[in-house]
Scaffold this motif. Sequence first.
Motif, PDB file in Angstrom:
ATOM      1  N   SER A  44       0.846  -1.198   0.000  1.00 26.90           N
ATOM      2  CA  SER A  44       0.000   0.000   0.000  1.00 26.90           C
ATOM      3  C   SER A  44       0.880   1.245   0.000  1.00 26.90           C
ATOM      4  O   SER A  44       1.317   1.715   1.047  1.00 26.90           O
ATOM      5  CB  SER A  44      -0.950   0.025   1.214  1.00 26.90           C
ATOM      6  OG  SER A  44      -1.740   1.198   1.176  1.00 26.90           O
ATOM      7  N   TYR A  45       1.111   1.801  -1.196  1.00 28.08           N
ATOM      8  CA  TYR A  45       2.104   2.875  -1.347  1.00 28.08           C
ATOM      9  C   TYR A  45       3.382   2.433  -0.637  1.00 28.08           C
ATOM     10  O   TYR A  45       3.936   3.156   0.200  1.00 28.08           O
ATOM     11  CB  TYR A  45       1.586   4.194  -0.771  1.00 28.08           C
ATOM     12  CG  TYR A  45       0.425   4.773  -1.535  1.00 28.08           C
ATOM     13  CD1 TYR A  45       0.626   5.478  -2.720  1.00 28.08           C
ATOM     14  CD2 TYR A  45      -0.879   4.603  -1.087  1.00 28.08           C
ATOM     15  CE1 TYR A  45      -0.439   6.005  -3.425  1.00 28.08           C
ATOM     16  CE2 TYR A  45      -1.955   5.120  -1.796  1.00 28.08           C
ATOM     17  CZ  TYR A  45      -1.727   5.827  -2.965  1.00 28.08           C
ATOM     18  OH  TYR A  45      -2.788   6.344  -3.668  1.00 28.08           O
ATOM     19  N   GLN A  77       4.356   9.405   6.293  1.00 24.95           N
ATOM     20  CA  GLN A  77       3.180   8.956   5.544  1.00 24.95           C
ATOM     21  C   GLN A  77       2.748   7.559   5.993  1.00 24.95           C
ATOM     22  O   GLN A  77       2.177   6.788   5.219  1.00 24.95           O
ATOM     23  CB  GLN A  77       3.494   8.969   4.050  1.00 24.95           C
ATOM     24  CG  GLN A  77       3.734  10.385   3.508  1.00 24.95           C
ATOM     25  CD  GLN A  77       3.921  10.397   2.010  1.00 24.95           C
ATOM     26  OE1 GLN A  77       4.715   9.644   1.455  1.00 24.95           O
ATOM     27  NE2 GLN A  77       3.158  11.255   1.344  1.00 24.95           N
ATOM     28  N   GLU A  79       0.297   6.435   7.633  1.00 21.13           N
ATOM     29  CA  GLU A  79      -1.115   6.077   7.533  1.00 21.13           C
ATOM     30  C   GLU A  79      -1.509   5.589   6.137  1.00 21.13           C
ATOM     31  O   GLU A  79      -2.620   5.100   5.943  1.00 21.13           O
ATOM     32  CB  GLU A  79      -1.996   7.251   7.954  1.00 21.13           C
ATOM     33  CG  GLU A  79      -1.925   7.564   9.437  1.00 21.13           C
ATOM     34  CD  GLU A  79      -2.264   6.357  10.322  1.00 21.13           C
ATOM     35  OE1 GLU A  79      -3.185   5.596   9.942  1.00 21.13           O
ATOM     36  OE2 GLU A  79      -1.606   6.175  11.357  1.00 21.13           O
ATOM     37  N   TYR A  80      -0.598   5.706   5.169  1.00 23.23           N
ATOM     38  CA  TYR A  80      -0.838   5.160   3.841  1.00 23.23           C
ATOM     39  C   TYR A  80      -0.301   3.725   3.704  1.00 23.23           C
ATOM     40  O   TYR A  80      -0.544   3.076   2.695  1.00 23.23           O
ATOM     41  CB  TYR A  80      -0.157   6.009   2.766  1.00 23.23           C
ATOM     42  CG  TYR A  80      -0.820   7.347   2.525  1.00 23.23           C
ATOM     43  CD1 TYR A  80      -1.888   7.465   1.642  1.00 23.23           C
ATOM     44  CD2 TYR A  80      -0.361   8.491   3.167  1.00 23.23           C
ATOM     45  CE1 TYR A  80      -2.482   8.693   1.398  1.00 23.23           C
ATOM     46  CE2 TYR A  80      -0.950   9.729   2.938  1.00 23.23           C
ATOM     47  CZ  TYR A  80      -2.016   9.821   2.046  1.00 23.23           C
ATOM     48  OH  TYR A  80      -2.614  11.038   1.819  1.00 23.23           O
ATOM     49  N   ARG A  81       0.430   3.273   4.702  1.00 21.06           N
ATOM     50  CA  ARG A  81       1.148   2.002   4.582  1.00 21.06           C
ATOM     51  C   ARG A  81       0.364   0.818   5.135  1.00 21.06           C
ATOM     52  O   ARG A  81      -0.503   0.973   5.994  1.00 21.06           O
ATOM     53  CB  ARG A  81       2.485   2.058   5.332  1.00 21.06           C
ATOM     54  CG  ARG A  81       3.286   3.314   5.154  1.00 21.06           C
ATOM     55  CD  ARG A  81       3.710   3.593   3.728  1.00 21.06           C
ATOM     56  NE  ARG A  81       4.616   4.742   3.719  1.00 21.06           N
ATOM     57  CZ  ARG A  81       4.914   5.437   2.645  1.00 21.06           C
ATOM     58  NH1 ARG A  81       4.407   5.111   1.476  1.00 21.06           N
ATOM     59  NH2 ARG A  81       5.747   6.465   2.723  1.00 21.06           N
ATOM     60  N   LYS A  99      -5.413   5.610   5.949  1.00 20.81           N
ATOM     61  CA  LYS A  99      -5.594   6.149   4.603  1.00 20.81           C
ATOM     62  C   LYS A  99      -5.441   5.087   3.514  1.00 20.81           C
ATOM     63  O   LYS A  99      -5.407   5.417   2.319  1.00 20.81           O
ATOM     64  CB  LYS A  99      -4.625   7.305   4.371  1.00 20.81           C
ATOM     65  CG  LYS A  99      -4.930   8.510   5.264  1.00 20.81           C
ATOM     66  CD  LYS A  99      -4.019   9.684   4.972  1.00 20.81           C
ATOM     67  CE  LYS A  99      -4.368  10.880   5.862  1.00 20.81           C
ATOM     68  NZ  LYS A  99      -3.499  12.048   5.612  1.00 20.81           N
ATOM     69  N   CYS A 100      -5.354   3.808   3.907  1.00 19.70           N
ATOM     70  CA  CYS A 100      -5.358   2.733   2.917  1.00 19.70           C
ATOM     71  C   CYS A 100      -6.761   2.604   2.331  1.00 19.70           C
ATOM     72  O   CYS A 100      -7.756   2.811   3.028  1.00 19.70           O
ATOM     73  CB  CYS A 100      -4.949   1.410   3.569  1.00 19.70           C
ATOM     74  SG  CYS A 100      -3.220   1.327   4.098  1.00 19.70           S
ATOM     75  N   TYR A 101      -6.846   2.250   1.059  1.00 18.80           N
ATOM     76  CA  TYR A 101      -8.143   2.159   0.382  1.00 18.80           C
ATOM     77  C   TYR A 101      -8.886   0.882   0.774  1.00 18.80           C
ATOM     78  O   TYR A 101      -8.306  -0.185   0.884  1.00 18.80           O
ATOM     79  CB  TYR A 101      -7.951   2.203  -1.130  1.00 18.80           C
ATOM     80  CG  TYR A 101      -7.402   3.519  -1.638  1.00 18.80           C
ATOM     81  CD1 TYR A 101      -8.027   4.716  -1.321  1.00 18.80           C
ATOM     82  CD2 TYR A 101      -6.268   3.552  -2.441  1.00 18.80           C
ATOM     83  CE1 TYR A 101      -7.535   5.923  -1.784  1.00 18.80           C
ATOM     84  CE2 TYR A 101      -5.764   4.754  -2.919  1.00 18.80           C
ATOM     85  CZ  TYR A 101      -6.390   5.934  -2.585  1.00 18.80           C
ATOM     86  OH  TYR A 101      -5.898   7.132  -3.035  1.00 18.80           O
TER      87      TYR A 101
END
Length: 280
Positions: A44-45, A77, A79-81, A99-101
């Motif tokens: 995830s990113y 970042q 919260e994108y991981r 913030k992951c989809y």
Amino acid sequence: MTFSIVGFDPETKELGIAVQSKFLGVGAVVPWAKAGVGAVATQSYANTSYGPKGLELLASGKSAQETLDQLVSEDEQGEYRQVGIVDANGNAATFTGEKCYDWAGGITGENFAAQGNILVNEETVTEMGRVFLETKGTLAERLLLALDAGQAAGGDSRGMQSAAILVVKEKGGYAGFNDRYIDLRVEDHPDPIKELIRIYKLQQLYFAPTKEENILEITGEVREELVDQLVRFNYLERSQVDDEALFEAITTYIHTENFEAREQEKGKIDREILEYMRNK
């Protein structure tokens, strides 16, 4: 857009990761592992520094959870991981940033962490965990079956593209020179998990040690069939079938086909080589 499972086998001390994604060459990004240390899946990113940094932290004595907490806390970042970690004692940890989809999440259990993002459903992850725990076999087999079960339960909502498996153990690599026991990738394929399983079976055929019960004496019907196969593949002429010519032909065939790991003493052959010849 990825789902993975990280696992540990307490009997063999193997550590590994299996992963699938709607992403080209996922095996170059997600899986990281070191024998006697741990295994990390970063997605995830993906922050690929989580791999080497995570292994360094594990090697320093930190647990899977402590390692994960430090990695995320030092990442602006974070919260994108999404990350899954298992240490060399089987302790597992997983993290999914806010913030992951969707659907995104992970679970841990005895000796494993399973996680995914942009999935069809939560069952993709829970099925991976269930199958890993309930399946008998090697770590690689359990990881692959778990990954396949995750796909069957829903999988990546964007589809399939690539898959990979990495399993490490001390001196497990080719000729014992490194720890990369199994390191296989499918970079771009319409059904990458099935293709990865096919390649894994080939890897086992070429490099797994011969089982004692598969060692055959080259006599009787075995000798007759072996001669027929070697003649069929133009390694032997039927007029030349004495023991020395047969031995030379077998040796040439084995070395040409890269079956050195299954080569036996003179007068014997691995059943799996004969089956391979029969089915080719």
